[in-house]
Design an enzyme around this catalytic site. Sequence first.
Site, PDB file in Angstrom:
ATOM      1  CD  GLU A 173      -7.193  -1.568  -4.925  1.00  0.00           C
ATOM      2  OE1 GLU A 173      -6.782  -0.531  -4.790  1.00  0.00           O
ATOM      3  OE2 GLU A 173      -8.335  -1.863  -4.700  1.00  0.00           O
ATOM      4  CD  GLU A 292      -9.370  -4.009  -1.165  1.00  0.00           C
ATOM      5  OE1 GLU A 292      -9.884  -2.909  -1.417  1.00  0.00           O
ATOM      6  OE2 GLU A 292      -8.197  -4.202  -1.300  1.00  0.00           O
TER       7      GLU A 292
HETATM    8  O1  AHR Z   1     -10.573  -1.004   1.354  1.00  0.00           O
HETATM    9  C1  AHR Z   1      -9.992   0.329   1.439  1.00  0.00           C
HETATM   10  C2  AHR Z   1      -9.021   0.481   0.229  1.00  0.00           C
HETATM   11  O2  AHR Z   1      -9.744   0.333  -1.110  1.00  0.00           O
HETATM   12  C3  AHR Z   1      -7.902  -0.782   0.141  1.00  0.00           C
HETATM   13  O3  AHR Z   1      -6.804  -0.357   0.853  1.00  0.00           O
HETATM   14  C4  AHR Z   1      -7.445  -0.667  -1.369  1.00  0.00           C
HETATM   15  O4  AHR Z   1      -6.947  -1.968  -1.754  1.00  0.00           O
HETATM   16  C5  AHR Z   1      -8.416  -0.306  -2.068  1.00  0.00           C
HETATM   17  O5  AHR Z   1      -8.525   0.718  -3.038  1.00  0.00           O
END
Ligand code: AHR
Length: 503
Positions: A173, A292
Amino acid sequence: MLTAHATLDPAFRIAPVDRRLFGSFVEHMGRCVYGGIYEPGHTESDTDGNRLDVAELTRDLGVGVIRYPGGNFVSGYRWEDGVGPVAERPRRLDLAWRSIESNEFGLNEFMAWTRLAQVEPMMAVNLGTRGIQEACDLLEYANHPGGTYYSDLRRAHGVEQPHDIKLWCLGNEMDGPWQTGHKTAEEYGRLAAETAKAMRQVDPGIELVACGSSNAEMPTFGTWETTVLEHTFEHVDYISLHAYYEQHGEDRASFLGAAAGMDRFIEGVVATADHVAARKQSRKRLNLSFDEWNLWQQSRFAGHTNLDWEQAPRLIEDTYTVQDAVVFGSLLMSLLRHADRVSIACLAQLVNVIGPIRAEPDRPAWAQTIFHPFALTARHAVGDVLRVQTATDRYDTAEHGDVPLVDVVATHDEETGQVTVFAMNRHTEEQAKLDIDLRAFGDLVVAEHLHLGGTDLDAANSIETPERIAPTGVAGATTEGRRLSAALPPVSWNMIRLVPAGR
Ligand code: AHR
């Protein structure tokens, strides 16, 4: 009466189902590692401190690949802290989650755990506070056979054979201002390209993921991908995307339609990657790593700057309801429908931290409601994903425009002849009559029709009642004259398994 009609044909294939679509994510965050997969002294743990009950549930979940060690955590992580004699490992401040990191668990412990859980590792390198050299050092430590400083260090740490980790994320990110070492697209694109080139020199066999957008609402979404890919297109294999969904206020209609948002996000990233390919006159098709995704009541999280410095605190241990499981199931359907371009997807996270699995110090681990659609999809979405055009009514949503009331995805396993239909009914009051033309197949019979939803939408599993919610059968699904007919309860996620007659 609400109806949905579709025709399935084995010739209309989207892509084979890759096990990497059923990935998950273990971050050094909250109680995902410490008190999650790893808890020395727990009655369920082995002599390495790994929780066998959590590992067993991970296998039952059907996870194919696990991303590690973060997440936001990785952007301040020194991987060297987590290898070598445990007693000598430093305790550090983890800025991402305002936590104390003991470094008791690191790369070699994670790799031993992946063998226990029978999953493929996916490693992220720190491109927040670190750069090319540290990424190459880590890769040398992990994958080089021996005879060099870092590979011999690994051997000195008792790991003779290289780990041979194939999948690597170039940071996490990096478009997010919350990220330690946040970068502009230009800065990140250059760094990612140069890191990719150097890492491939260390090990040409690896696959690399460049960071895309942290979510579709980022103001830089689209331009970030374009700029990053202008730099990295030739050097990476995948571009990432992340998304977390939640119900905003009373807007249940949009929440039930979350998969339409996911569809649009995926299609936007595909279009952007293909735009860069066209500009570069390249025939290469860059695929996506949705590394994610989940439901997360993010609006209830006060943010990391408001936390106290603690070791493995309870962070974002969301409880998932039946309605959540229904929406979650539909997100899996969106991923399947895009299996031709989404090659990897990681449910974030695996345990405790917005996890399908929950673990407590004094009890056996248990499964949340969202565990079930994941496990069923991972087990029964086999073979090829089929293209499905569903004719049904639509409804309006504030977030996603108009959305079909019934959503259908199907897979076909040529080897066994099994056809698996996944279907969601978004109508809040009416059941839907599903009618599917199967004339292109031989005679099929319904082996099972399982569902989540219908009633008790706010119910959830808990440590006291860990098995309250599980998929249950729906009566009445039949195949007559090579047509499937089934009833989908209101607000439900369904899996209907069809097998060749007489088998
Ligand atoms: O999964 C929780 C967080 O969400 C992770 O660390 C991050 O990559 C995202 O913003």
